[in-house]
Design an enzyme around this catalytic site. Structure first.
Site, PDB file in Angstrom:
ATOM      1  N   CYS A  45       0.824  -1.164  -0.203  1.00 55.40           N
ATOM      2  CA  CYS A  45      -0.038   0.040   0.038  1.00 55.40           C
ATOM      3  C   CYS A  45       0.872   1.254   0.013  1.00 55.40           C
ATOM      4  O   CYS A  45       0.719   2.021  -0.892  1.00 55.40           O
ATOM      5  CB  CYS A  45      -0.956  -0.046   1.097  1.00 55.40           C
ATOM      6  SG  CYS A  45      -1.858   1.603   1.538  1.00 55.40           S
ATOM      7  N   CYS A  50      -1.595   1.526  -3.178  1.00 53.65           N
ATOM      8  CA  CYS A  50      -2.498   2.672  -3.206  1.00 53.65           C
ATOM      9  C   CYS A  50      -1.869   4.070  -3.012  1.00 53.65           C
ATOM     10  O   CYS A  50      -2.328   4.862  -3.714  1.00 53.65           O
ATOM     11  CB  CYS A  50      -3.309   2.490  -1.647  1.00 53.65           C
ATOM     12  SG  CYS A  50      -3.541   0.873  -1.357  1.00 53.65           S
ATOM     13  N   LYS A  53       0.061   5.391  -5.869  1.00 52.47           N
ATOM     14  CA  LYS A  53      -0.756   5.355  -7.224  1.00 52.47           C
ATOM     15  C   LYS A  53      -2.020   6.571  -7.202  1.00 52.47           C
ATOM     16  O   LYS A  53      -2.147   7.198  -8.234  1.00 52.47           O
ATOM     17  CB  LYS A  53      -1.674   3.840  -7.258  1.00 52.47           C
ATOM     18  CG  LYS A  53      -2.581   3.763  -8.058  1.00 52.47           C
ATOM     19  CD  LYS A  53      -4.194   4.407  -7.802  1.00 52.47           C
ATOM     20  CE  LYS A  53      -4.594   3.956  -6.603  1.00 52.47           C
ATOM     21  NZ  LYS A  53      -5.111   2.624  -6.680  1.00 52.47           N
ATOM     22  N   TYR A 182      -8.709  -3.860 -11.233  1.00 51.22           N
ATOM     23  CA  TYR A 182      -8.339  -2.560 -10.770  1.00 51.22           C
ATOM     24  C   TYR A 182      -7.029  -1.908 -11.266  1.00 51.22           C
ATOM     25  O   TYR A 182      -7.107  -0.901 -11.552  1.00 51.22           O
ATOM     26  CB  TYR A 182      -7.896  -2.996  -9.221  1.00 51.22           C
ATOM     27  CG  TYR A 182      -9.342  -2.972  -8.378  1.00 51.22           C
ATOM     28  CD1 TYR A 182      -9.602  -1.976  -7.474  1.00 51.22           C
ATOM     29  CD2 TYR A 182      -9.722  -4.216  -7.971  1.00 51.22           C
ATOM     30  CE1 TYR A 182     -10.724  -2.396  -6.561  1.00 51.22           C
ATOM     31  CE2 TYR A 182     -10.717  -4.650  -7.209  1.00 51.22           C
ATOM     32  CZ  TYR A 182     -11.287  -3.554  -6.390  1.00 51.22           C
ATOM     33  OH  TYR A 182     -12.487  -3.827  -5.447  1.00 51.22           O
ATOM     34  N   GLU A 186      -6.915   1.264 -13.508  1.00 53.74           N
ATOM     35  CA  GLU A 186      -6.381   2.648 -12.976  1.00 53.74           C
ATOM     36  C   GLU A 186      -5.271   2.974 -13.672  1.00 53.74           C
ATOM     37  O   GLU A 186      -4.928   4.360 -13.809  1.00 53.74           O
ATOM     38  CB  GLU A 186      -5.953   2.448 -11.305  1.00 53.74           C
ATOM     39  CG  GLU A 186      -7.530   2.066 -10.557  1.00 53.74           C
ATOM     40  CD  GLU A 186      -6.970   1.839  -9.025  1.00 53.74           C
ATOM     41  OE1 GLU A 186      -7.852   1.892  -8.140  1.00 53.74           O
ATOM     42  OE2 GLU A 186      -5.854   1.539  -8.827  1.00 53.74           O
ATOM     43  N   HIS A 440     -27.746  20.396  -0.670  1.00 53.25           N
ATOM     44  CA  HIS A 440     -27.758  20.823  -1.954  1.00 53.25           C
ATOM     45  C   HIS A 440     -27.010  21.968  -2.165  1.00 53.25           C
ATOM     46  O   HIS A 440     -26.754  22.719  -1.270  1.00 53.25           O
ATOM     47  CB  HIS A 440     -29.220  21.213  -2.200  1.00 53.25           C
ATOM     48  CG  HIS A 440     -29.606  21.589  -3.533  1.00 53.25           C
ATOM     49  ND1 HIS A 440     -29.647  21.048  -4.538  1.00 53.25           N
ATOM     50  CD2 HIS A 440     -29.803  23.012  -4.077  1.00 53.25           C
ATOM     51  CE1 HIS A 440     -29.808  21.610  -5.652  1.00 53.25           C
ATOM     52  NE2 HIS A 440     -29.871  22.834  -5.419  1.00 53.25           N
ATOM     53  N   GLU A 445     -26.597  13.998  -3.125  1.00 50.62           N
ATOM     54  CA  GLU A 445     -27.804  14.301  -2.707  1.00 50.62           C
ATOM     55  C   GLU A 445     -28.821  13.516  -3.688  1.00 50.62           C
ATOM     56  O   GLU A 445     -30.004  13.061  -2.961  1.00 50.62           O
ATOM     57  CB  GLU A 445     -28.421  15.843  -2.980  1.00 50.62           C
ATOM     58  CG  GLU A 445     -28.552  16.372  -4.376  1.00 50.62           C
ATOM     59  CD  GLU A 445     -28.878  17.733  -4.395  1.00 50.62           C
ATOM     60  OE1 GLU A 445     -30.126  18.089  -3.813  1.00 50.62           O
ATOM     61  OE2 GLU A 445     -28.109  18.418  -4.900  1.00 50.62           O
TER      62      GLU A 445
HETATM   63  P1  NDP Z   1      -7.778  -8.296 -10.427  1.00 48.48           P
HETATM   64  O1  NDP Z   1      -7.962  -9.613  -9.941  1.00 48.48           O
HETATM   65  O2  NDP Z   1      -8.498  -7.175 -10.008  1.00 48.48           O
HETATM   66  O3  NDP Z   1      -7.944  -8.110 -12.246  1.00 48.48           O
HETATM   67  C1  NDP Z   1      -7.071  -9.310 -12.855  1.00 48.48           C
HETATM   68  C2  NDP Z   1      -7.202  -8.935 -14.221  1.00 48.48           C
HETATM   69  O4  NDP Z   1      -6.437  -9.686 -15.103  1.00 48.48           O
HETATM   70  C3  NDP Z   1      -8.817  -9.491 -14.556  1.00 48.48           C
HETATM   71  O5  NDP Z   1      -9.372  -8.443 -15.556  1.00 48.48           O
HETATM   72  C4  NDP Z   1      -8.483 -10.728 -15.293  1.00 48.48           C
HETATM   73  O6  NDP Z   1      -9.482 -11.223 -16.193  1.00 48.48           O
HETATM   74  C5  NDP Z   1      -7.165 -10.693 -15.891  1.00 48.48           C
HETATM   75  N1  NDP Z   1      -6.488 -11.991 -16.044  1.00 48.48           N
HETATM   76  C6  NDP Z   1      -6.374 -12.985 -14.976  1.00 48.48           C
HETATM   77  N2  NDP Z   1      -5.461 -13.846 -15.710  1.00 48.48           N
HETATM   78  C7  NDP Z   1      -5.359 -13.775 -16.693  1.00 48.48           C
HETATM   79  C8  NDP Z   1      -4.755 -14.232 -17.818  1.00 48.48           C
HETATM   80  N3  NDP Z   1      -4.210 -15.625 -17.551  1.00 48.48           N
HETATM   81  N4  NDP Z   1      -4.825 -13.793 -19.124  1.00 48.48           N
HETATM   82  C9  NDP Z   1      -5.172 -12.520 -19.220  1.00 48.48           C
HETATM   83  N5  NDP Z   1      -5.880 -12.086 -18.234  1.00 48.48           N
HETATM   84  C10 NDP Z   1      -5.973 -12.535 -17.003  1.00 48.48           C
HETATM   85  O7  NDP Z   1      -6.190  -7.984 -10.225  1.00 48.48           O
HETATM   86  P2  NDP Z   1      -5.111  -6.760 -10.122  1.00 48.48           P
HETATM   87  O8  NDP Z   1      -3.865  -7.265 -10.572  1.00 48.48           O
HETATM   88  O9  NDP Z   1      -5.815  -5.655 -11.141  1.00 48.48           O
HETATM   89  O10 NDP Z   1      -5.629  -6.314  -8.678  1.00 48.48           O
HETATM   90  C11 NDP Z   1      -5.305  -7.240  -7.740  1.00 48.48           C
HETATM   91  C12 NDP Z   1      -5.895  -6.729  -6.304  1.00 48.48           C
HETATM   92  O11 NDP Z   1      -5.578  -5.897  -5.586  1.00 48.48           O
HETATM   93  C13 NDP Z   1      -7.605  -6.540  -6.731  1.00 48.48           C
HETATM   94  O12 NDP Z   1      -8.270  -7.518  -6.780  1.00 48.48           O
HETATM   95  C14 NDP Z   1      -7.596  -5.753  -5.519  1.00 48.48           C
HETATM   96  O13 NDP Z   1      -8.022  -6.541  -4.556  1.00 48.48           O
HETATM   97  C15 NDP Z   1      -6.402  -5.044  -5.062  1.00 48.48           C
HETATM   98  N6  NDP Z   1      -6.287  -3.699  -5.522  1.00 48.48           N
HETATM   99  C16 NDP Z   1      -7.227  -2.742  -5.352  1.00 48.48           C
HETATM  100  C17 NDP Z   1      -7.321  -1.417  -5.475  1.00 48.48           C
HETATM  101  C18 NDP Z   1      -8.042  -0.424  -5.123  1.00 48.48           C
HETATM  102  O14 NDP Z   1      -8.950  -0.786  -4.097  1.00 48.48           O
HETATM  103  N7  NDP Z   1      -8.449   0.613  -5.493  1.00 48.48           N
HETATM  104  C19 NDP Z   1      -6.212  -0.995  -6.724  1.00 48.48           C
HETATM  105  C20 NDP Z   1      -5.258  -2.000  -6.959  1.00 48.48           C
HETATM  106  C21 NDP Z   1      -5.489  -3.205  -6.709  1.00 48.48           C
HETATM  107  P3  NDP Z   1     -11.187 -11.506 -15.587  1.00 48.48           P
HETATM  108  O15 NDP Z   1     -11.782 -10.327 -15.424  1.00 48.48           O
HETATM  109  O16 NDP Z   1     -11.521 -12.284 -17.118  1.00 48.48           O
HETATM  110  O17 NDP Z   1     -10.843 -12.781 -14.639  1.00 48.48           O
END
Ligand code: NDP
Length: 458
Positions: A45, A50, A53, A182, A186, A440, A445
């Site tokens: 983080c 976080c 970022k 995410y 982002e 408002h 709201e």
């Molecule tokens: P996520 O799990 O959110 O997303 C992973 C993405 O990668 C999905 O779109 C998934 O597709 C895709 N994917 C997975 N495997 C493959 C593959 N083999 N080939 C191609 N695409 C693939 O992971 P992130 O890395 O974005 O983030 C990790 C975690 O970190 C989040 O889940 C969250 O908990 C945390 N996080 C939170 C944030 C916040 O609160 N603002 C910011 C950043 C991270 P599909 O959708 O089809 O499964």
């Protein structure tokens, strides 16, 4: 560093959000605590997640404000330029400052910081990188997660991850980001705002899997509206190095040339080489530590909190899990963190705030639901005639009118959802929302003024 058999009441492996909170609280209950960190105090983080970022997101948003919003309010903004090195250095300095505060807070709480890698030698025994072994009544694994990259992909070595973006010498002219979660979303928006030509590659149809469908569609549309090239239903077939960057060959036959290619295809628990399996600790198929509601692993005396357990991978959740662990083990007050109705935000542009059930989840869990939703242009964007729009949606269980979900995509959504999360966690009903007087003029709201149930078009 002591080397006797029973050195610590608690030895924490990993000084991220969960580990630090657990260590400090355990110490406050009188425990003798050490925390080992192989890199820097603060964890994902603070160091590469976080915090840095969000600072990059703030920086990125200026582009839209200066170019599209300010002129509508009479401002002529000329001669602007952006310097990546200034931003990066300022962000890294802030990361240093926060890491220092985390370390100081640990020391002030009486926690010993061990600046080296630690692994589990056996239940009750921790081995340090320098060969020392120490004893601990309890071991807490709080090593977090790390980016996952496909190892069987030809050219995977050319992929960077979000970790590296914070340290780039210079911004690339172009980047391809793979993933639709995410991190991919982002970073696509923030890099686009900083002037990078961004292509997003997603294997599915609409980004942000797991979020409410209306939010997903809106964010997907916003990606395109911001000029991000979005390629769906495809993945890499191989990546090759070129003179200027990388050439990504995709399964749909396209090739995309960019300066950099980034993988944001999920994260995995960081348990490799920690000695957990040898100690008998059960891991799931992705390597995450399997824990019970009190964060206890399958082995007595070994516990785990945060992303390494792959429950809800968010900083505030890790902190709550760490606090509950410390109260359970060292204050004699068994406490488990309730993972229901945890709000989260996606710092897209505009951002998303979400809490509770999606419409689809609510329909499957509760049958009949009432949906209230609205999209509108916030007042702030009227004079500039900007197309930024707000989406607000309430998901209400029909049987008792309890609001079981709220999904917002639009300016300040993360700030708004924090307050809505209180109401949803408290189980408030739609009539109680309606009984609340509006503030408002605000965008929020609308949450208390949506009167008409949404009816799907026939
Ligand atoms: P996520 O799990 O959110 O997303 C992973 C993405 O990668 C999905 O779109 C998934 O597709 C895709 N994917 C997975 N495997 C493959 C593959 N083999 N080939 C191609 N695409 C693939 O992971 P992130 O890395 O974005 O983030 C990790 C975690 O970190 C989040 O889940 C969250 O908990 C945390 N996080 C939170 C944030 C916040 O609160 N603002 C910011 C950043 C991270 P599909 O959708 O089809 O499964």
């Amino acid at each position: 560093m002591a080397q006797t058999a029973t050195d610590y009441d608690l030895f924490v492996i990993g000084a991220g959000s969960g580990g630090v909170r657990a260590a400090r609280m355990a110490a406050s209950y009188g425990a003798k605590v050490a925390v080992a960190e192989e890199y820097r105090v603060g964890g994902t983080c603070v160091i590469r997640g976080c915090v840095p970022k969000k600072l990059l997101v703030y920086a990125s948003e200026f582009a839209h404000e200066i170019r599209d919003i300010a002129p509508g309010y009479g401002w002529t903004v000329t001669g602007t330029s952006f310097d990546w090195a200034t931003l990066r250095n300022n962000v890294l300095a802030e990361v240093d400052r926060l890491s220092g505060i985390y370390a100081r807070n640990l020391r002030n709480a009486g926690v010993e910081i061990v600046n080296q890698r630690a692994t589990v030698a056996a239940p009750g025994r921790v081995r340090l990188a320098d060969g020392t072994e120490v004893g601990a009544r309890h071991i807490l694994v709080a090593t977090g997660g790390q980016p996952w990259l496909p190892t069987d992909l030809d050219g995977a070595e050319h992929l960077i991850t979000s970790n590296e973006v914070f340290l780039l010498d210079r911004l690339p002219g172009s980047i391809l980001i793979a993933g639709g979660g995410y991190i991919a979303v982002e970073f696509a928006f923030l890099l686009k705002g900083l002037g990078v030509d961004v292509t997003l590659l997603y294997r599915g149809e609409t980004v942000l899997n797991g979020f409410d469908d209306d939010v997903r569609i809106k964010v997907h549309d916003e990606l395109k509206r911001h000029g991000i090239r979005v390629i769906t239903q495809a993945v890499f077939s191989r990546i090759e190095k070129t003179d200027t960057g990388c050439r990504s060959h995709l399964t749909n036959g396209l090739t995309v040339d960019t300066d950099l290619v980034m993988g944001a295809m999920g994260r995995r628990a960081y348990t490799g080489g920690l000695g957990l399996e040898q100690a008998g600790v059960a891991l799931d198929a992705n390597g995450a530590v399997v824990v019970d509601a009190f964060s206890k692993s399958s082995v007595d005396g070994i516990w785990a909190v945060g992303d390494v357990t792959d429950r809800i991978n968010l900083t505030p959740v890790a902190i709550r899990e760490g606090a509950a662990f410390a109260a359970t083990v060292f204050a004699g007050t068994p406490m488990s963190f309730d993972h229901k109705d945890v709000a989260s935000a996606v710092f897209s542009q505009p951002p998303v705030g979400s809490v509770g059930l999606t419409e689809a989840q609510a329909r499957s869990a509760h049958g009949a639901v009432d949906i209230y939703k609205t999209t509108f242009r916030p007042m702030r964007y009227v004079l500039p005639n900007d197309e930024t729009r707000m989406l607000m949606k309430l998901v209400v269980r029909a049987s008792d009118q309890v609001v079981v979900g709220c999904h917002i995509a639009g300016p300040d959504a993360p700030e708004i959802i924090q307050a809505v999360a209180i109401a949803i966690k408290a189980g408030l009903t739609k009539p109680q929302f309606d009984a609340t007087c509006a503030v408002h003029p605000t965008v929020a709201e609308e949450l208390v003024t949506m009167k008409e149930k949404w009816v799907p078009s026939p």
